[in-house]
Write a protein that holds these residues in place. Structure first.
Motif, PDB file in Angstrom:
ATOM      1  N   ASN A 219       0.822  -1.209   0.000  1.00 35.21           N
ATOM      2  CA  ASN A 219       0.000   0.000   0.000  1.00 35.21           C
ATOM      3  C   ASN A 219       0.861   1.266   0.000  1.00 35.21           C
ATOM      4  O   ASN A 219       0.592   2.217  -0.736  1.00 35.21           O
ATOM      5  CB  ASN A 219      -0.938   0.007   1.215  1.00 35.21           C
ATOM      6  N   ASN A 220       1.894   1.262   0.852  1.00 42.81           N
ATOM      7  CA  ASN A 220       2.781   2.421   0.925  1.00 42.81           C
ATOM      8  C   ASN A 220       3.533   2.620  -0.387  1.00 42.81           C
ATOM      9  O   ASN A 220       3.774   3.745  -0.821  1.00 42.81           O
ATOM     10  CB  ASN A 220       3.788   2.255   2.069  1.00 42.81           C
ATOM     11  N   ILE A 342      -4.830  11.239   2.638  1.00 46.48           N
ATOM     12  CA  ILE A 342      -3.854  10.859   3.671  1.00 46.48           C
ATOM     13  C   ILE A 342      -4.517  10.496   5.006  1.00 46.48           C
ATOM     14  O   ILE A 342      -4.223   9.435   5.570  1.00 46.48           O
ATOM     15  CB  ILE A 342      -2.797  11.971   3.848  1.00 46.48           C
ATOM     16  N   PRO A 343      -5.436  11.337   5.533  1.00 46.54           N
ATOM     17  CA  PRO A 343      -6.072  10.964   6.807  1.00 46.54           C
ATOM     18  C   PRO A 343      -6.858   9.655   6.712  1.00 46.54           C
ATOM     19  O   PRO A 343      -6.745   8.792   7.593  1.00 46.54           O
ATOM     20  CB  PRO A 343      -6.999  12.147   7.104  1.00 46.54           C
ATOM     21  N   ALA A 344      -7.644   9.491   5.642  1.00 42.76           N
ATOM     22  CA  ALA A 344      -8.467   8.290   5.509  1.00 42.76           C
ATOM     23  C   ALA A 344      -7.607   7.037   5.380  1.00 42.76           C
ATOM     24  O   ALA A 344      -7.894   6.001   5.994  1.00 42.76           O
ATOM     25  CB  ALA A 344      -9.395   8.420   4.302  1.00 42.76           C
ATOM     26  N   GLY A 345      -6.533   7.120   4.586  1.00 36.86           N
ATOM     27  CA  GLY A 345      -5.648   5.968   4.415  1.00 36.86           C
ATOM     28  C   GLY A 345      -4.999   5.537   5.718  1.00 36.86           C
ATOM     29  O   GLY A 345      -4.891   4.346   6.006  1.00 36.86           O
ATOM     30  N   ASN A 346      -4.579   6.512   6.522  1.00 36.19           N
ATOM     31  CA  ASN A 346      -3.968   6.200   7.815  1.00 36.19           C
ATOM     32  C   ASN A 346      -4.955   5.562   8.783  1.00 36.19           C
ATOM     33  O   ASN A 346      -4.623   4.593   9.474  1.00 36.19           O
ATOM     34  CB  ASN A 346      -3.398   7.481   8.440  1.00 36.19           C
ATOM     35  N   PHE A 358      -5.474  -1.684   0.052  1.00 36.65           N
ATOM     36  CA  PHE A 358      -4.836  -2.501  -0.976  1.00 36.65           C
ATOM     37  C   PHE A 358      -5.529  -2.320  -2.329  1.00 36.65           C
ATOM     38  O   PHE A 358      -4.888  -2.039  -3.342  1.00 36.65           O
ATOM     39  CB  PHE A 358      -4.847  -3.973  -0.566  1.00 36.65           C
ATOM     40  N   TYR A 359      -6.857  -2.474  -2.336  1.00 33.11           N
ATOM     41  CA  TYR A 359      -7.609  -2.342  -3.587  1.00 33.11           C
ATOM     42  C   TYR A 359      -7.543  -0.912  -4.119  1.00 33.11           C
ATOM     43  O   TYR A 359      -7.415  -0.680  -5.327  1.00 33.11           O
ATOM     44  CB  TYR A 359      -9.065  -2.768  -3.388  1.00 33.11           C
ATOM     45  N   ASN A 360      -7.640   0.044  -3.212  1.00 31.41           N
ATOM     46  CA  ASN A 360      -7.567   1.456  -3.594  1.00 31.41           C
ATOM     47  C   ASN A 360      -6.224   1.769  -4.254  1.00 31.41           C
ATOM     48  O   ASN A 360      -6.169   2.362  -5.341  1.00 31.41           O
ATOM     49  CB  ASN A 360      -7.766   2.332  -2.349  1.00 31.41           C
ATOM     50  N   THR A 361      -5.133   1.371  -3.607  1.00 35.48           N
ATOM     51  CA  THR A 361      -3.799   1.685  -4.125  1.00 35.48           C
ATOM     52  C   THR A 361      -3.496   0.914  -5.412  1.00 35.48           C
ATOM     53  O   THR A 361      -2.800   1.426  -6.291  1.00 35.48           O
ATOM     54  CB  THR A 361      -2.715   1.383  -3.078  1.00 35.48           C
ATOM     55  N   PHE A 362      -4.022  -0.295  -5.529  1.00 36.37           N
ATOM     56  CA  PHE A 362      -3.802  -1.077  -6.755  1.00 36.37           C
ATOM     57  C   PHE A 362      -4.458  -0.392  -7.948  1.00 36.37           C
ATOM     58  O   PHE A 362      -3.845  -0.230  -9.009  1.00 36.37           O
ATOM     59  CB  PHE A 362      -4.341  -2.496  -6.595  1.00 36.37           C
ATOM     60  N   ILE A 394      -9.146  10.347  -7.698  1.00 30.96           N
ATOM     61  CA  ILE A 394      -9.657   8.959  -7.814  1.00 30.96           C
ATOM     62  C   ILE A 394      -9.406   8.197  -6.521  1.00 30.96           C
ATOM     63  O   ILE A 394     -10.270   7.501  -6.000  1.00 30.96           O
ATOM     64  CB  ILE A 394      -9.012   8.246  -9.014  1.00 30.96           C
ATOM     65  N   SER A 395      -8.193   8.328  -6.001  1.00 36.97           N
ATOM     66  CA  SER A 395      -7.810   7.620  -4.780  1.00 36.97           C
ATOM     67  C   SER A 395      -8.673   8.033  -3.594  1.00 36.97           C
ATOM     68  O   SER A 395      -9.125   7.209  -2.817  1.00 36.97           O
ATOM     69  CB  SER A 395      -6.337   7.897  -4.474  1.00 36.97           C
TER      70      SER A 395
END
Length: 395
Positions: A219-220, A342-346, A358-362, A394-395
């Motif tokens: 993901n990172n 950034i806040p939501a991902g963390n 994982f799905y988002n970053t892919f 999009i992300s």
């Protein structure tokens, strides 16, 4: 917030970004535009390798040591992270070193710089593990101190080394900053100096640790590629050190300002990890964080867009006037990334919803490559900025 060290983290993050930005200004002023382009491109390639740093053990240590209930349990995860991190990053350094002899980069002269930076992963993983372990102890003052010390040490290394020996001096300064900072960080963990004698976690715990760490590193990697791929592809497609320098300059301020949401989440992450089963806690504080970030980031973004020509001219010089339009586009991208992405991902990572990330970053990572190639071919460095912002949305 005052008692728990939030303002220590935020002020340290602010100081670090100001000093880091000062480093960029020193580099721009000390080096020629062509030489700065080589340095920027070599560091960009190094950053791609560092995406795999330690197979994600720093993220795993933050999650599992934050949730650990005893010092022995925390120490066992520290030992596990350090063992795996050093082994993997030693191999990574050798791969980078070998790569520098086998391949040639499109920006001439950058491969030699990359060769001398080959062993940065060793210093990076040691310092990163000690640094994040202070966070798991909720020792935010100590964490802030070592972070700031590392950045200031590198600043003086760049300033003195760059003036005296140009690129070679800057590289020496980078290594020295990691060595000195790691020694100081380790000295602050006086209660854990005997961690090497602690047993490793159980097989089940190690499996859970690695499952989390490997997904986290993926993901990172995909998230960080949004900030790296554009510079890389600009170099490949346009093959000009000066264009790379101009685009890299346009990214410096908008990307550096991500310290604002990052500082907030650096403080908040261990608390979300501790309360990952308490949905009301997570919902309440996530929405609270996002509300205030929305207001702050909107104001900052508007100021940067309106005053872009003045900012570029004063900070970097008139020769970087071709950075103004990409700078404005990326300033809007800062608002999107810093407020929502950034806040939501963390928070998703802290509550172990890493498959969502994982799905988002892919998906966004795949689109990033496609959009970058298309827009850079059409519009050059401006296209790289457009592609990056579209992927943020999009992300």
């Amino acid at each position: 917030l005052v008692k728990k060290g939030f303002f220590h983290i935020f002020s340290a993050s602010l100081i670090n970004k100001i000093v880091s930005f000062g480093i960029s200004i020193v580099l721009v002023r000390v080096l020629s535009k062509e030489l700065f382009g080589r340095w920027a491109y070599a560091n960009n390639i190094l950053s791609f390798f560092l995406l795999l740093e330690g197979l994600g053990v720093v993220s795993g240590l933050l999650q599992f040591a934050s949730a650990a209930k005893t010092k022995e349990e925390k120490a066992s995860y520290l030992k596990l992270a350090m063992t795996i991190g050093l082994i993997f990053n030693s191999i990574l350094s050798l791969i980078i070193f070998s790569f520098s002899f086998i391949f040639e980069l499109p920006v001439k002269g950058s491969i030699e710089i990359l060769r001398w930076l080959s062993f940065v992963p060793l210093g990076s993983i040691i310092f990163g593990i000690f640094q994040v372990f202070l966070r798991t102890e909720f020792r935010n003052k100590a964490f802030s101190f070592v972070s700031t010390f590392n950045t200031i040490t590198f600043f003086f290394g760049v300033l003195l080394g760059g003036i005296l020996f140009e690129i070679n001096g800057i590289i020496i300064g980078k290594y020295l900053s990691f060595i000195i900072s790691s020694i100081i960080a380790f000295s602050l963990l006086r209660d854990y100096k005997s961690y090497r004698s602690v047993k490793l976690p159980s097989k089940k715990e190690i499996k859970e640790f690695f499952s989390f760490s490997l997904v986290a590193v993926f993901n990172n990697t995909m998230s960080s590629m949004l900030y790296l791929l554009d510079t890389f592809l600009v170099g490949i497609i346009i093959q000009s050190g000066t264009v790379v320098a101009s685009y890299k300059t346009a990214t410096l301020i908008p990307f550096a300002l991500n310290f604002i949401p990052s500082a907030v989440m650096t403080f908040a992450y261990p608390y979300f990890a501790q309360n990952h089963l308490n949905k009301q806690f997570v919902k309440r504080y996530f929405l609270k964080i996002q509300k205030y970030l929305f207001i702050l980031n909107l104001i900052i973004s508007i100021i940067m867009i309106l005053f872009a020509p003045f900012i570029i001219s004063i900070v970097f010089g008139d020769e970087y006037s071709d950075s103004i339009l990409p700078f404005r586009i990326l300033s809007f991208g800062f608002f999107i990334a810093a407020t929502f992405r950034i806040p939501a991902g963390n928070v998703l990572a802290s509550i172990k919803k890493i498959k969502v990330n994982f799905y988002n970053t892919f998906i966004s990572g795949t689109l990033n490559i496609i959009l970058d190639i298309f827009f850079i071919k059409q519009f050059g460095s401006v296209g790289a900025a457009i592609a990056t912002v579209l992927v943020f949305v999009i992300s």
